[in-house]
Design an enzyme around this catalytic site. Sequence first.
Site, PDB file in Angstrom:
ATOM      1  N   GLU A 123      30.171   3.656  85.606  1.00  0.00           N
ATOM      2  CA  GLU A 123      30.530   4.156  84.276  1.00  0.00           C
ATOM      3  C   GLU A 123      32.049   4.242  84.137  1.00  0.00           C
ATOM      4  OE1 GLU A 123      29.267   4.379  81.562  1.00  0.00           O
ATOM      5  OE2 GLU A 123      28.909   6.376  80.780  1.00  0.00           O
ATOM      6  N   THR A 178      34.305   2.661  74.485  1.00  0.00           N
ATOM      7  CA  THR A 178      34.384   4.072  74.887  1.00  0.00           C
ATOM      8  C   THR A 178      35.841   4.462  75.138  1.00  0.00           C
ATOM      9  OG1 THR A 178      32.175   3.941  75.817  1.00  0.00           O
ATOM     10  CG2 THR A 178      33.506   5.801  76.510  1.00  0.00           C
TER      11      THR A 178
HETATM   12  N1  HSE Z   1      31.068  11.818  76.622  1.00  0.00           N
HETATM   13  C1  HSE Z   1      31.427  10.455  76.415  1.00  0.00           C
HETATM   14  C2  HSE Z   1      32.300  10.348  75.193  1.00  0.00           C
HETATM   15  C3  HSE Z   1      30.187   9.636  76.235  1.00  0.00           C
HETATM   16  O1  HSE Z   1      31.954  10.935  74.160  1.00  0.00           O
HETATM   17  O2  HSE Z   1      33.348   9.683  75.246  1.00  0.00           O
HETATM   18  C4  HSE Z   1      30.468   8.183  76.035  1.00  0.00           C
HETATM   19  O3  HSE Z   1      30.333   7.457  77.170  1.00  0.00           O
END
Ligand code: HSE
Length: 304
Positions: A123, A178
């Site tokens: 990730e 992201t």
């Molecule tokens: N918590 C993360 C975000 C989840 O909101 O950036 C996305 O991978």
Amino acid sequence: MITAQAPSSTANLGPGFDVFGMALDACFDTVSVAEEGSSITISSDDDIPLEYTKNTAGIVVDMMRTDFDIKPGVHIKIRKGVPAGYGMGSSAASAAAAATAYSNLYNLNLSLTELTRYAGYGEQASAGSIHYDNVAASVCGGFVMVHTKPLRVINLRPPENLTMCVAVPDVSTPEKKTQVSRGVIPEMVPLCDVTTNISFASSLVAGMCTGDISLIGDSLQDVIVEPARRHMIPALDDIRNLAVSAGAAGVTISGAGPSVIAFADGSIVDIDSVGEAMREGFGNHDINCKIFPCKSAKGAGTVQ
Ligand code: HSE
């Protein structure tokens, strides 16, 4: 050969940025591993990098192989079911399935927290920073809360009637989506906003524990991250109003977006009507979307 499947997931659930996650039975990634050769090779019919240092599953397996000093090479076959770049935990699902499959291939007997730690490396490569909300959900299933220092995953079974609907818009997303959507979040926030988010996060967990879906819905509120990302999902307020009118208990961005997720009590609300309301919300902004009605999923596991 060992094959494992891991579910899609939603992260944050409003106030729980990088802490809350929930596994969703909307779609799954499947990863098979077999001892082969002396290095790591990857095959897939999907449009993903096949070089193992650039592939989420490959990075996870490489890390495990090094840590456990496993000499033989491995071939990894990946079947993507979770759409990539839309806030449904796509890279996390591949990472969780890879960690689970490889651990089973060598009977490593890793705990769910250790599997989450390994899946987190994949990730990190995809999101640019380490956060365990999606991977923990994909590994463990159900609803998860994550401590990071040290890593600890707290896992709850969500209420039986809790039903979700994810609307995935038909828009193009940047390659490192992201990373881009994390770039807009403020580094410093007022203490009063932190207090507000903690209060909503606390009541959301209370709702999960007591089966109070209305409380869960009311708690899907985020005064820190959502305001910073709202411009990326201009349809959000429309979707929220329409979905709530159709019976949803609450609506929030799914992970880093651009998908939106509604939560409802499936025993009293027709989740397909909620989905149609969400479709109308995106439609009001000339955006088509795919609708995934779903329930909470079990975590990653081996399959035949
Ligand atoms: N918590 C993360 C975000 C989840 O909101 O950036 C996305 O991978």
